[in-house]
Scaffold this active site. Structure first.
Site, PDB file in Angstrom:
ATOM      1  CG  ASP A 146     -41.356  55.929  15.094  1.00  0.00           C
ATOM      2  OD1 ASP A 146     -41.995  56.535  14.114  1.00  0.00           O
ATOM      3  OD2 ASP A 146     -40.794  56.582  15.963  1.00  0.00           O
ATOM      4  CB  SER A 172     -37.753  54.936  13.822  1.00  0.00           C
ATOM      5  OG  SER A 172     -38.769  55.961  13.700  1.00  0.00           O
ATOM      6  CB  SER A 208     -23.209  49.118  19.972  1.00  0.00           C
ATOM      7  OG  SER A 208     -23.540  49.934  18.867  1.00  0.00           O
TER       8      SER A 208
END
Length: 402
Positions: free
Chosen positions: A180, A133, A72
């Site tokens: 979501d 979300s 990430s």
């Protein structure tokens, strides 16, 4: 400030972490804002979310072995996290990667034969802890990339939403409804999704509001729903439903009107559970009326229903908090605001407000100043746009850095 990046730039970062070669592809899955219909999705009711233009971007490449390698841009300190598809275990220390691991586990549990693994680089531009979300967007992103890169047959976008929900429920331990993931998968630009969560029937409703904008205000109060009272609220609704079934055949709380609930509510033995159920029933009916008002062009009525939703979430469902209550109250006191409410799972996060365009500057000034003065915190404001759902991307896109 926003930084415009090309997919080639993310691919360059990808190659720095995972090496070059092979077919490298880029995907996007959006976060969502729910306009009304909160905590109704796991109670068999209706919801009215829209996908945002902010979300999670993924760059990936298929692997021929059964290994996931995950990185990430937002959490570089974690480095590259590796795991095998035959040893997918929830590990708290693995943070965000658990959502990806949960999706691959759910795919296999649904009978998908995974022919290989994946190298995956993720970048998200949703503000952390804002209740928009980001986790659902990550789950839908991982599912879409698995479907496309591993060439998994027979998976619709609705299927991918259900896979994401299963990953969140069973692997990550948060007992959310379908809203979501469904919003991230099925969004359409300029529209909100009117979804019956009991049947998964839906339609897109135009939210190009004449002279009115959707404005998100981030309280900067972060929450973790897995460790919050979210699961407790669901349990309380299930307890209320079980009590009501002693006096009436009932599949879900969402089947009840306010009048029908009033006739049998005394069957709910616990007063707290009764208030939780009252919110679920009344919120579902508010959502039905709100969509009707919007389609009739009655924005003031739509705004009033947003206000009522916040009061119910504050008093009956108790998923607001002092900071989001203050943001809603500051909005209600500002001329040109038609309605405002907490949005998302609760316990912090954002409010969503309907603000007349010519009042945007006044809204920003009053809300930011009042919030800073009374809490010592600095809120963040975003003018929201309803965007498309998860998809592969090949042209330039905007990554927001602030």
């Amino acid at each position: 400030m926003s930084e415009v990046m090309q997919p080639e730039e993310l691919k360059r970062l990808f190659c720095e972490k995972f090496g070059g070669g092979g077919e490298i592809r880029c995907f996007f899955a959006p976060g969502r804002v729910n306009l009304i219909g909160e905590h109704t999705d796991y109670n068999g009711g209706h919801v009215f979310p829209c996908a945002l233009t902010m979300g999670n971007y993924g760059v990936g490449r298929r692997r021929e072995d059964r290994k996931l390698r995950l990185y990430s841009v937002n959490f570089p300190q974690q480095g590259v996290v590796e795991c095998g598809l035959d040893e997918l275990v929830y590990e708290k220390k693995d943070g965000w990667t658990n959502y990806v691991k949960g999706v691959f586990r759910a795919l296999e549990q649904r009978g998908c034969a995974l022919p290989g693994g994946m190298d995956l680089l993720v970048y998200g531009n949703l503000p952390g802890g804002a209740g928009l979300s980001s986790s659902a967007a990550l789950e839908v992103l991982a599912g879409l990339m698995a479907r496309e890169l591993l060439e998994l047959p027979g998976l619709s976008m609705t299927d991918l939403a259900l896979v994401g929900q299963q990953a969140e429920n069973e692997f990550c331990g948060m007992h959310c409804g379908i809203m979501d993931q469904f919003a991230s998968a099925m969004g359409q630009r300029g529209c909100a999704i009117f979804l019956d969560t009991n049947t998964l029937t839906y339609r897109h409703v135009d939210v190009h509001l004449q002279g009115v904008r959707l404005v998100l205000v981030n309280s900067r109060v972060k929450h973790s729903l897995v460790n919050s009272a979210y699961n407790e609220r669901r349990r309380q609704c299930e307890e209320a439903l079980a009590d009501l079934r002693r006096v009436r055949a009932l599949g879900a709380l969402g089947e009840l009107t306010e009048e029908a609930f009033g006739e049998i509510q005394d069957a709910i033995r616990d007063e707290t559970c009764r208030r939780r159920a009252r919110h679920a029933v009344y919120e579902n009916q508010r959502t039905l009326r709100a969509v009707g008002a919007l389609e009739a062009g009655d924005l003031p009525a739509f705004g009033r229903l947003l206000n009522e939703s916040h009061v119910s979430l504050r008093d009956d469902y108790e998923t607001s908090c002092p900071e989001t209550d203050l943001l809603a109250e500051l909005a209600w006191e500002t001329p040109g605001v038609l309605g405002s409410r907490i949005t998302g799972g609760g316990f912090g996060g954002c409010t969503v407000s309907l603000v007349e365009e010519n009042s945007l500057a006044l809204f920003q000034e009053r809300v930011l100043a009042g919030y800073q003065r009374q809490t010592g915190r600095t809120a963040e404001i975003y003018v929201a746009e309803a965007g498309d759902g998860a998809r592969e991307i090949s042209s330039s896109f905007v990554l927001y850095s602030g």
